[in-house]
Every structure is written in C-alpha cells, then in structure tokens.
Design a protein around this motif. Structure first.
Motif, PDB file in Angstrom:
ATOM      1  N   MET A   1       0.837  -1.199   0.000  1.00  0.00           N
ATOM      2  CA  MET A   1       0.000   0.000   0.000  1.00  0.00           C
ATOM      3  C   MET A   1       0.880   1.259   0.000  1.00  0.00           C
ATOM      4  SD  MET A   1      -2.938   0.821   2.666  1.00  0.00           S
ATOM      5  CE  MET A   1      -3.276  -0.919   2.444  1.00  0.00           C
ATOM      6  N   ASN A   2       0.550   2.220  -0.842  1.00  0.00           N
ATOM      7  CA  ASN A   2       1.356   3.423  -0.925  1.00  0.00           C
ATOM      8  C   ASN A   2       0.935   4.423   0.152  1.00  0.00           C
ATOM      9  OD1 ASN A   2       2.864   5.567  -1.598  1.00  0.00           O
ATOM     10  ND2 ASN A   2       1.830   6.024  -3.550  1.00  0.00           N
ATOM     11  N   LEU A   3       1.781   4.561   1.177  1.00  0.00           N
ATOM     12  CA  LEU A   3       1.434   5.490   2.244  1.00  0.00           C
ATOM     13  C   LEU A   3       2.031   6.867   2.001  1.00  0.00           C
ATOM     14  CD1 LEU A   3       1.727   3.221   5.389  1.00  0.00           C
ATOM     15  CD2 LEU A   3      -0.320   3.865   4.145  1.00  0.00           C
ATOM     16  N   ASN A   4       2.844   6.982   0.946  1.00  0.00           N
ATOM     17  CA  ASN A   4       3.424   8.293   0.655  1.00  0.00           C
ATOM     18  C   ASN A   4       3.226   8.682  -0.802  1.00  0.00           C
ATOM     19  OD1 ASN A   4       4.491   9.604   2.905  1.00  0.00           O
ATOM     20  ND2 ASN A   4       6.040   7.999   3.074  1.00  0.00           N
ATOM     21  N   PRO A   5       2.008   8.980  -1.190  1.00  0.00           N
ATOM     22  CA  PRO A   5       1.767   9.349  -2.578  1.00  0.00           C
ATOM     23  C   PRO A   5       2.291  10.759  -2.847  1.00  0.00           C
ATOM     24  CG  PRO A   5      -0.198   9.692  -1.307  1.00  0.00           C
ATOM     25  CD  PRO A   5       0.832   9.172  -0.367  1.00  0.00           C
ATOM     26  N   ALA A   6       2.126  11.174  -4.104  1.00  0.00           N
ATOM     27  CA  ALA A   6       2.589  12.519  -4.464  1.00  0.00           C
ATOM     28  C   ALA A   6       1.932  13.553  -3.558  1.00  0.00           C
ATOM     29  CB  ALA A   6       2.191  12.795  -5.902  1.00  0.00           C
ATOM     30  N   ARG A   7       2.654  14.651  -3.352  1.00  0.00           N
ATOM     31  CA  ARG A   7       2.116  15.725  -2.519  1.00  0.00           C
ATOM     32  C   ARG A   7       0.841  16.291  -3.156  1.00  0.00           C
ATOM     33  NH1 ARG A   7       7.066  18.843  -1.846  1.00  0.00           N
ATOM     34  NH2 ARG A   7       7.696  16.947  -0.832  1.00  0.00           N
TER      35      ARG A   7
ATOM     36  N   PRO B   1       5.671   4.737  14.095  1.00  0.00           N
ATOM     37  CA  PRO B   1       6.411   5.052  12.864  1.00  0.00           C
ATOM     38  C   PRO B   1       5.538   4.988  11.600  1.00  0.00           C
ATOM     39  CG  PRO B   1       7.640   3.486  14.225  1.00  0.00           C
ATOM     40  CD  PRO B   1       6.284   3.629  14.852  1.00  0.00           C
ATOM     41  N   ASP B   2       4.595   4.040  11.546  1.00  0.00           N
ATOM     42  CA  ASP B   2       3.721   3.939  10.357  1.00  0.00           C
ATOM     43  C   ASP B   2       2.860   5.192  10.221  1.00  0.00           C
ATOM     44  OD1 ASP B   2       4.665   1.395  10.292  1.00  0.00           O
ATOM     45  OD2 ASP B   2       2.805   0.439  11.001  1.00  0.00           O
ATOM     46  N   TYR B   3       2.302   5.633  11.349  1.00  0.00           N
ATOM     47  CA  TYR B   3       1.439   6.822  11.285  1.00  0.00           C
ATOM     48  C   TYR B   3       2.267   8.076  11.007  1.00  0.00           C
ATOM     49  CZ  TYR B   3      -2.587   4.061  12.730  1.00  0.00           C
ATOM     50  OH  TYR B   3      -3.605   3.137  12.762  1.00  0.00           O
ATOM     51  N   MET B   4       3.490   8.106  11.535  1.00  0.00           N
ATOM     52  CA  MET B   4       4.346   9.274  11.232  1.00  0.00           C
ATOM     53  C   MET B   4       4.610   9.347   9.732  1.00  0.00           C
ATOM     54  SD  MET B   4       7.264   9.447  14.071  1.00  0.00           S
ATOM     55  CE  MET B   4       6.981   9.794  15.770  1.00  0.00           C
ATOM     56  N   ASP B   5       4.923   8.199   9.132  1.00  0.00           N
ATOM     57  CA  ASP B   5       5.133   8.168   7.683  1.00  0.00           C
ATOM     58  C   ASP B   5       3.910   8.685   6.954  1.00  0.00           C
ATOM     59  OD1 ASP B   5       7.617   7.213   7.479  1.00  0.00           O
ATOM     60  OD2 ASP B   5       7.079   5.265   6.587  1.00  0.00           O
ATOM     61  N   TYR B   6       2.766   8.241   7.442  1.00  0.00           N
ATOM     62  CA  TYR B   6       1.495   8.574   6.785  1.00  0.00           C
ATOM     63  C   TYR B   6       1.242  10.081   6.784  1.00  0.00           C
ATOM     64  CZ  TYR B   6      -3.543   8.438   5.844  1.00  0.00           C
ATOM     65  OH  TYR B   6      -4.802   8.640   5.315  1.00  0.00           O
ATOM     66  N   ILE B   7       1.644  10.761   7.863  1.00  0.00           N
ATOM     67  CA  ILE B   7       1.328  12.202   7.943  1.00  0.00           C
ATOM     68  C   ILE B   7       2.520  13.088   7.549  1.00  0.00           C
ATOM     69  CG2 ILE B   7      -0.480  11.956   9.664  1.00  0.00           C
ATOM     70  CD1 ILE B   7       1.634  12.968  11.721  1.00  0.00           C
TER      71      ILE B   7
ATOM     72  N   GLN C   1       3.970  17.445   7.803  1.00  0.00           N
ATOM     73  CA  GLN C   1       2.778  18.266   7.538  1.00  0.00           C
ATOM     74  C   GLN C   1       1.702  18.035   8.593  1.00  0.00           C
ATOM     75  OE1 GLN C   1       1.063  19.378   4.270  1.00  0.00           O
ATOM     76  NE2 GLN C   1       3.020  19.882   3.346  1.00  0.00           N
ATOM     77  N   GLY C   2       1.597  16.804   9.027  1.00  0.00           N
ATOM     78  CA  GLY C   2       0.530  16.439   9.952  1.00  0.00           C
ATOM     79  C   GLY C   2       0.931  16.637  11.403  1.00  0.00           C
ATOM     80  N   ALA C   3       0.018  16.303  12.291  1.00  0.00           N
ATOM     81  CA  ALA C   3       0.269  16.412  13.734  1.00  0.00           C
ATOM     82  C   ALA C   3      -0.143  15.099  14.398  1.00  0.00           C
ATOM     83  CB  ALA C   3      -0.534  17.570  14.313  1.00  0.00           C
ATOM     84  N   ILE C   4       0.333  14.913  15.636  1.00  0.00           N
ATOM     85  CA  ILE C   4      -0.075  13.728  16.413  1.00  0.00           C
ATOM     86  C   ILE C   4      -0.759  14.241  17.677  1.00  0.00           C
ATOM     87  CG2 ILE C   4       0.709  11.681  17.672  1.00  0.00           C
ATOM     88  CD1 ILE C   4       1.783  11.137  15.034  1.00  0.00           C
TER      89      ILE C   4
END
Ligand code: SAM
Ligand code: SF4
Length: 353
Positions: A1-7, A199-205, A267-270
C-alpha cells in the motif's frame, strides 16, 4: 500500500498543520457549570446502529433491540437550534456509524445551516467516505474524523471485522483533495496490537495535513476483560514523540482535552487523548445527546436526562432551554473511570464516542 503518494496540490513539505478549523462565534456561551467550564460543543449521536464490529466496541456486531426509535430530523432540528441559542457553535454527529442513516446528508445540511452553528463535524468508520466525501462537504461538513486503528490491512480487518482499509484510505485521500477544513484520524491505542505503530502513522502524515489522534482505550460496561488485556497508557507515545523531536503545542483557550504534538518535518500532527490522565476533565468543553434524545453530561456519567418529551413542537423550546441549563448544575468535576466506574453505557456505540 502506498502510504506516501505525491504531494497534494499547493502543499509544501515541512510545514505542520496549522489551519484555523474551529470557528467560535463572538457571542457568550450560556452553558457553563459550577466549575467555570464552558460548553460550546455538542456531540450528537444520530444512530446506535453500526455495520462494523470493532473488538473494543461492538465485538459481536450491532444487535437490534427494542429501544425507542432514534430522533427524527425535526427533533434534531429543535434540539440543535436550542443548543445554538445557548451558545453552542460546534456540532459533531456521531454514532454508532452516523452514515448508515439514510437521511444522513439531509441531517448534515439541516444542522450546518442552523444559525450559530459554524463548525459541523462528524466521526465515521469511513466505509462510505469515498463515495460521499463531495456530497457531505457540499452539505456543510467542515471537520472529519475517521477511525483507522491500523495501517496494516490484515490487522485492520482483525480489529474491525472488515477488510476495507484500502477504500477507507482512498476516501481520506479524496477528502484531502476536496480541502476539508480539518481531517483527523482516530486510533484507539491497543497493547500489543497497534502500540508500536507510531512510525507507520508518522510516515502517513509526513506529507499529509492530517492529525492522527491516539485515544486510550476506555473501559465500558461491556469490555472489562478486553480493557484489562489491551489498555495501554498514552504515556508511551508521549515519551517516543518527545524523544524524536516532536513539540507539544500550547493549548488554545477552549480547546478540548486532546494534546497535540507537531514537528517541522511533518505536515501532519499527532494528538494524544488520555482520559485516565490527571486533570483530563478540567478541559471538558462538550455535552452529549444520545440517539434517542437523552442528555449526557459526561460520557461516563450515571445519569441520562430525557429531552425528547420537549422536542415535539417549536413551542417547547423555551422549556427545553431551561431544562438543559438546570441540569448542567449536576455536571461533576470529573469522571470516575480510574475507580472502574463506567456509568450507564454498555459501549461507545450506544452514546457516541
Ligand atoms: N462509528 C464511528 C467511528 O468508529 O468512528 C463513530 C462512533 S465511534 C463510537 C467514535 C470513536 O470512539 C471512534 O474513534 C472509536 O474508535 C472510539 N471508541 C469506541 N469505543 C472506544 C473505547 N472503548 N475506548 C476508546 N475509544 C473508543
Ligand atoms: Fe462501529 Fe465505531 Fe464502534 Fe467500530 S468504534 S464498532 S465503527 S461504532
């Protein structure tokens, strides 16, 4: 699954989410309690029905019972109008799964256009998001919370009973493109299931302006054995975040009990929601109404105040207003979760989380 698509168009990397999403109106909130807390925020459950069976919430799925029918649109209109007149400006529609209601879009449209309501949010498991993101935004939803307890499809299926992670993430992608004011992903923190998934969620955001909020598992009437096995304090996340250079944001005045962390490379926050932490209830800013019209002063309170008898005609609105104000005097300073007191609710689908 692509968790880091184009911006996404217009996004720059390295800038944390900082959008003024909640729009308080400049008028006094008449709902205050004896501890000087103000309540500008109402969470309204529009149904207790759910199509998922999350193992911490409805492990055996939803079962129809002989409970009274859920509030009609007219009853919801009167209820929200009265709360708005009392100074509430933010409404969250929740459930159960709110989007199972056939008239859900009409409910959004109606609530979002009630004078004084400036922020219309809803919480969903996301199963209808891809098909409806545009329609719901057009109807007036500003803030979306989507529950995604794992970014691993097999684990997601195990937790929720549904193999739908891919389409739910596609629905979130679509919502980002549409430019919803706020998108948050809710993750219930579960020991040995998803507590090492930071780490997975950090990558995602990293390149998405999304706030991922880890919520401590709460004990309810139904889930004691599961709670004992899976509850994990959010302190582990806090320690890991600080160690990796995340900074705790200064809380805005009137902000709810979540604590948000940001990092210049993301870009995201936790966010962390830790109801078992000391002083959690000091920042309480919300009241709840169940799908059948009971006011709950606290998610874990042991009194339900019926409002439905006063939702039957517009003439009753003044009386409804005074019942709400009078009952607010009974709001306690805190829940008693730490002592194992879970109040009236068997699970969160009954009241709305
Ligand atoms: N069905 C929608 C959903 O899952 O997003 C809305 C209702 S659900 C009750 C609202 C939120 O409460 C979800 O984020 C869910 O994960 C969370 N929740 C349910 N039971 C919980 C529990 N025992 N402890 C902590 N959070 C819980
Ligand atoms: Fe349904 Fe939401 Fe409960 Fe999951 S957490 S069973 S999606 S109400």
């Amino acid at each position: 699954m692509n968790l880091n698509p184009a911006r996404l168009p217009g996004q720059k990397s390295g800038k944390p989410v900082d959008k003024p999403v909640d729009k308080p109106v400049n008028k006094p909130v008449r709902l205050t309690d004896k501890y000087h807390r103000e309540f500008p925020y109402l969470r309204l459950s529009v149904t207790d029905v759910c199509n998922f069976r999350c193992e911490y919430c409805l492990p055996n799925g939803y079962h129809r019972s002989h409970r009274p029918a859920v509030l009609t649109r007219e009853e919801i209109r009167r209820l929200v109008t009265v709360f708005a007149e009392l100074g509430v400006w933010k409404i969250r529609l929740t459930g159960g799964e709110p989007s199972v209601r056939k008239d859900f879009t009409e409910i959004i449209d109606m609530v979002a256009h009630i004078p004084g309501i400036t922020t219309t949010a809803f919480t969903t498991n996301g199963y209808r998001l891809l098909a409806n993101a545009q329609k719901w935004q057009d109807a007036g939803v500003t803030n979306l919370n989507i529950s995604v307890d794992s970014l691993d499809p097999a684990r997601f299926k195990k937790i929720t009973g549904h193999d739908r992670l891919t389409e739910i993430l596609a629905g979130i992608e679509k919502s980002l493109e549409l430019g919803y004011g706020s998108i948050k992903v809710n993750v219930v923190l579960l020991k040995d299931i998803n507590d090492s998934s930071l780490p997975d969620y950090m990558d995602y955001i990293r390149e998405r302006p999304i706030t991922v909020r880890f919520i401590e598992l709460m004990q309810t009437g139904d889930n004691l054995a599961y709670f004992r096995e899976r509850h994990q304090s959010a302190q582990v996340m806090r320690t890991a975040l600080v160690k990796q250079g995340w900074t705790e944001n200064i809380r805005r005045n009137g902000a709810g009990p979540a604590v948000d962390f940001t990092h210049p490379d993301y870009q995201g926050a936790i966010g962390l929601i830790a109801p078992y932490s000391k002083d959690f209830c000091l920042a309480c800013n919300r009241l709840r109404v169940t799908a059948t019209g009971d006011l709950r002063l606290c998610l874990f309170g042991d009194i339900g105040i019926p409002l439905r008898d006063l939702l039957q005609s517009d003439d009753q609105m003044p009386e409804l207003k005074s019942r709400i104000i009078t009952q607010l005097e009974h709001k306690k300073s805190s829940h008693f979760l730490a002592q194992g007191k879970t109040g009236l609710i068997p699970n969160l689908s009954a009241t709305g989380g």
